[in-house]
Design an enzyme around this catalytic site. Structure first.
Site, PDB file in Angstrom:
ATOM      1  N   ASP B 100      -1.795  -4.691  -5.058  1.00 15.51           N
ATOM      2  CA  ASP B 100      -0.744  -3.375  -5.625  1.00 15.51           C
ATOM      3  C   ASP B 100      -1.710  -2.280  -5.621  1.00 15.51           C
ATOM      4  OD1 ASP B 100      -2.705  -4.543  -7.726  1.00 15.51           O
ATOM      5  OD2 ASP B 100      -1.534  -3.254  -9.213  1.00 15.51           O
ATOM      6  N   GLU B 166      -2.939  -5.138 -10.791  1.00 15.64           N
ATOM      7  CA  GLU B 166      -4.148  -4.712 -11.138  1.00 15.64           C
ATOM      8  C   GLU B 166      -4.107  -3.253 -11.829  1.00 15.64           C
ATOM      9  OE1 GLU B 166      -8.434  -3.516 -11.381  1.00 15.64           O
ATOM     10  OE2 GLU B 166      -6.750  -2.473 -10.339  1.00 15.64           O
TER      11      GLU B 166
END
Lengths: 476, 476
Positions: B100, B166
Site C-alpha cells: 500500500d 502499513e
C-alpha cells in the site's frame, strides 16, 4: 420627582405592546454584519431605523462609509445619524448604538427561531439582537414617541449615532466620529452609550471604566519545515521548547504578571475607590456561576471585582503552527506563534507596556541559549478608559435609576473593552456614560439571546428619565 | 566472491528494463490504504503481487484480515504470504514489505502524475510508492526471476510477508504475525525488512536499531466553558497558564530532558559502540540540509547521530483546545491538552518512563497551587529495538554491500520507529535486519517520491547477493 416623569412613565406602560412590536419588527431583520449574503439585511435594518426616526419627526441621514476594506465588492452599511430637537436652551445628548447583530442559526442550539421574537411566560423576549443592541437602540425611539403621545416636552436635544458594523470591527466608524465631532455632533454636551449589561440581574449599573488590551505574539522559528520527532528529536533546537518556556515566564498560576516593572505602572487604589466595592451587588457565587466552576483566584468579591476592573491581567490564548488537533502526531513544528494579551488599566501607557514586555521576553530568550529566531510583536492595542462618575452625566443617570428602580445603581467598570467609548471621549472631549439596559443573563453573542420585557420597558423609562435629569443638572 | 553471483548480476542488468516495467505496473495501481474509495486498488495491488509470485513458481496465499476496525463497511486488504523453495538443507529467510502507499494528488505539488512512473535524465524514477515500498518488494521478485533466467540455484528458502495497510497503522498485522510465526513462518532462520533508507545518497547502510516512542498528554481543565479574557482575566485560574508552565518543565532548549531519573535508565555508551560513529558517512552539512537550517544542538556528527539514535529525546508537539488559528482572539480556553512524546532507547522500560513522567509532572503541578484539574496520560507507547549487528544475518548483508557497492556499509540505527520490526523479533525469536534499498533523498510520504534507477537495480543485486552470503555464513 421631576414633574414631567409621571405622564411619560404612564405613556410608556400604555405603549409597551407597540414598543414590543417595534422590537419584533427589528429582530425579524437578520442584520448580520459578518455575513456577505446578509449585507442587504443590514441595509434594510438601517433603512427601518431611519424611517422610524423620520416618522417621529427627527432629521435623519444615512451616511455611507464606502466599500468594505478587504471585501471591496461590499458596501459598508450606513451610519444612521439623527437630530431630534434643536433648542439652544437645552442640553444636547449624543447617544450611540448599533443595529447589526451577531450571526445566529437555529441549529446552533437555539430553542426558538433566532429571528422571530419569542416571549415566554417569564417575560423573556428571545431573539438575536434583542439585547445587543436593538432593544437599547429602539429604547431611544420609544422615549421620543412616549413624550409625543403624552404631550410632554422633550427635555434635551437628542443626537443619534447608530452604526451597522459593530459586530465586525466597526469598520470606518472612528474616522467618521472624529470628522462629525466638529460637524453633526458638535453641539453634544455629553455622550450616552447603551451597549453593555448590568453586573447581575436585579440592579442597574452605571459603567465608568473599561480595561484596555495589548495583544502580543511571540514567534519562534528554526527548521525550514516541520520535522519528524523520531528523526530529529534531540539533534535540533525545537521552537516549541523555546516557546513554552517563554510563555511560562509571563504570568503565574495566581494571575501575577511576571513582567518586571509592569505593576509599577498601575494607579494605586485610593480610599474613595476602595469604598465603591463593598456595596456592589455581586457575590462569589455569581462569579462561580458564570465561570461554570469554582476555580476562582481571589477569596472575596471586592478583590475579584478589582482584579476584573482595575488591575491588569495576562492571558495566554494559544499557539499557532503547532499540532492542535485531537490524537497523537509526532511532529516538531518548524515555526510556532504564541499569543497572549494584557488587559491594561490606568496609568499603563501602551508604549511603556510594550517596551517592558519586549525587554523582558528578549532577556529571557537570551538565557535559553537557542539558535532559533525569536520575535515579539504587538498585534494590536486599545487603550483603557475611565470617566469621572461625579460628572453631571452620571449624576443624572443615577437619579434616573433611583427614580425608576428605587435603588442606587452599582457604579461599575468592565474588564473588557468597548473601543467606541474612548473614540467618543477623544473626538468630542465630553463625558461619556455607559448606561446598560440588559442584564447579565441576556446571552449576547450566544445562543438564546434575550431581553427581559421589564428591562426593555423599565429601561425605556430609564433612558427618558435620564434625559430629564440631564436637563435639570446644574452647569458646573 | 561467491561463484553464483556473476551470472546473477549479469542477468539483473539484462532484465533491468523489464524490472522497471514491473515497477511501472505496480505504481500505476493507486493502492492508497488511507482512502475508502481506493480500497479496491489496494486489493488489486495485492492480487497483482500474488499473481506475479505465482508466475514465478511460489506458493502464494492472500490471507484475509477481516473487517477494518471502526470502518466495518471495509474489508482489510489481505496479507500476501508466499514460500519460494522448501529445501531442508537451506536456510529460510523471511522478508517483509508493504504494497500500500501514502495518498498523492498531482495538485499537492507533484511535478509529474503521481501514479505514472516517470523517469528523468538523471535516472530518477518518480511515482508514489516507487521507494516506499513497491520498489523494495518487487526487488525480491526480481531476485527470483533473475536466478531462474540465469539458471542459478536459489540459495535459500524465501518466505514473503507483504501487507497492504502499513501506511494506515498495519491494522491486524501483529496478531497475524504472532499466529503465523508458529505456522507459515515457523521455518524462518532470520528476518529481512527493506522499508527504510540510506543515511545519505552514496553509501548503503544496515540498520540494527530503532528508538521507541512514549506519547503523553497533559490535560488541564477549569471553567465550564471558554471565557472572555476581558471579563475573567485576573479572577480565575487559567488552564493555559498552568499548562505552559508544566510543559516548560519537561525539556530545556538544549534538549536535556528534565524528568528526574529518566536519564539513569539509558544504557551507557560502550567503547565498542563509540567506535561505530566516526566512520559513518554523515556530516553536519547533511544535518543542516535536512533541517533546512543550522539550528542544530550538537557540534559534531558523532554526538548528533548519538542524539538521534541512542539517546532519548523529548518533543512538545502542540496544544489541543487552545486558540490555534491566525489572528488575535481574546479567549481563555476552558480545557487544554498539551501533547509531548519521549523517544526511548535501551534500557528504558515504558512503565518506568511513565512512572517517572507522571510523578514529576504531578509534583510540579502541586507547586502551582492552582484549582484547575490536571491529568497526565500515556496515549500510546512503542518499544525501542536493537539487534545484534554481529549476527550472521548482518554479516551476510555487509558482505553483499561490499560485493555490490565496493564499500563497507554504514551500521546505522534510526531515531524513528518501525513497529513491525519488533513484532517480527518477538514473534519469531530470530534476528531481524533492516536492509534499505532507497536513499535519503527519496521523499517517501512527500510529493515527488522517487527511487533512483541505480538504487532499484543495484538494490536488486544487493538483495540477491545477501541471500547468497546468508547461505554461506557458518552456523554459530
Amino acid at each position: 420627582m421631576a414633574p414631567q416623569l409621571e405622564p411619560f412613565f404612564k405613556q410608556v406602560d400604555e405603549l409597551s405592546g407597540s414598543f414590543i412590536e417595534r422590537l419584533r419588527a427589528a429582530v425579524a431583520i437578520p442584520s448580520i454584519s459578518a455575513s456577505d449574503e446578509h449585507r442587504k439585511d443590514v441595509f434594510k435594518m438601517g433603512a427601518f431605523l431611519a424611517s422610524e426616526l423620520e416618522r417621529l419627526g427627527a432629521e435623519v441621514h444615512q451616511r455611507p462609509l464606502g466599500k468594505q476594506p478587504g471585501k471591496e465588492h461590499l458596501d459598508l452599511p450606513p451610519v444612521v445619524i439623527a437630530r431630534y430637537g434643536n433648542d439652544k436652551n437645552k442640553r444636547t445628548i449624543l447617544v450611540y448604538g448599533h443595529y447589526d447583530v451577531q450571526p445566529a442559526l437555529k441549529e446552533d442550539g437555539w430553542a426558538t427561531e433566532p429571528f422571530e421574537l419569542t416571549i415566554d411566560e417569564k417575560g423573556r423576549m428571545f431573539g438575536r439582537g434583542s439585547t445587543d443592541d436593538k432593544g437599547p437602540v429602539l429604547g431611544w425611539l420609544n422615549v421620543i414617541e412616549a413624550h409625543q403621545k403624552a404631550g410632554v416636552e422633550f427635555p434635551v436635544n437628542l443626537l443619534c449615532c447608530f452604526e451597522g458594523m459593530e459586530e465586525y470591527g466597526s469598520e470606518g466608524l472612528d474616522d467618521f466620529i472624529h470628522a462629525e465631532s466638529k460637524k453633526f455632533f458638535k453641539d453634544a454636551d455629553a455622550v450616552c452609550i447603551s451597549d453593555n449589561y448590568w453586573l447581575g440581574t436585579e440592579k442597574p449599573c452605571l459603567t465608568y471604566g473599561l480595561r484596555g488590551c495589548n495583544y502580543y505574539s511571540i514567534t519562534v522559528s528554526g527548521p525550514g519545515q516541520d520535522l519528524h520527532s523520531g528523526v530529529f528529536g534531540g539533534s535540533a533546537h525545537e521552537p516549541m521548547t523555546d516557546l513554552v518556556t517563554l510563555l511560562s515566564k509571563l504570568v503565574d498560576s495566581q494571575g501575577n504578571i511576571q513582567v518586571p516593572g509592569l505593576m509599577d505602572l498601575v494607579a494605586p487604589v485610593t480610599e474613595v475607590e476602595a469604598q465603591l466595592y463593598p456595596g456592589i451587588s455581586y457575590s462569589m457565587d455569581d462569579l462561580h456561576e458564570s465561570l461554570g466552576s469554582t476555580t476562582s483566584i481571589h477569596p472575596t468579591k471586592e478583590r475579584t471585582l478589582m482584579a476584573r476592573w482595575r488591575y491588569p491581567s495576562l492571558s495566554v490564548h494559544g499557539i499557532e503552527g503547532a499540532f492542535s488537533a485531537p490524537g497523537a502526531k509526532t511532529v516538531i513544528p518548524a515555526k510556532v506563534i504564541g499569543k497572549f494579551s494584557i488587559r491594561t488599566v490606568p496609568n499603563m501607557e501602551s508604549e511603556d507596556v510594550t517596551r517592558l514586555v519586549k525587554d523582558y521576553i528578549n532577556s529571557e530568550a537570551a538565557k535559553l541559549n537557542t539558535k532559533n529566531t525569536i520575535d515579539v510583536s504587538l498585534l494590536h492595542d486599545g487603550k483603557w478608559w475611565v470617566a469621572s462618575p461625579k460628572h453631571w452625566n452620571f449624576t443624572a443617570a443615577g437619579k434616573a435609576v433611583k427614580q425608576v428602580f428605587g435603588v442606587e445603581p452599582d457604579m461599575t467598570r468592565e474588564g473588557g473593552s468597548i473601543p467606541v467609548t474612548l473614540t467618543f471621549e477623544q473626538a468630542t472631549g465630553k463625558n461619556v456614560l455607559l448606561l446598560p439596559m440588559g442584564s447579565s443573563t441576556d446571552a449576547a453573542h450566544s445562543i438564546n439571546e434575550k431581553l427581559d420585557k421589564s428591562n426593555y420597558i423599565q429601561g425605556t423609562k430609564l433612558l427618558g428619565a435620564y434625559l430629564h435629569y440631564v436637563a435639570e443638572e446644574p452647569i458646573v
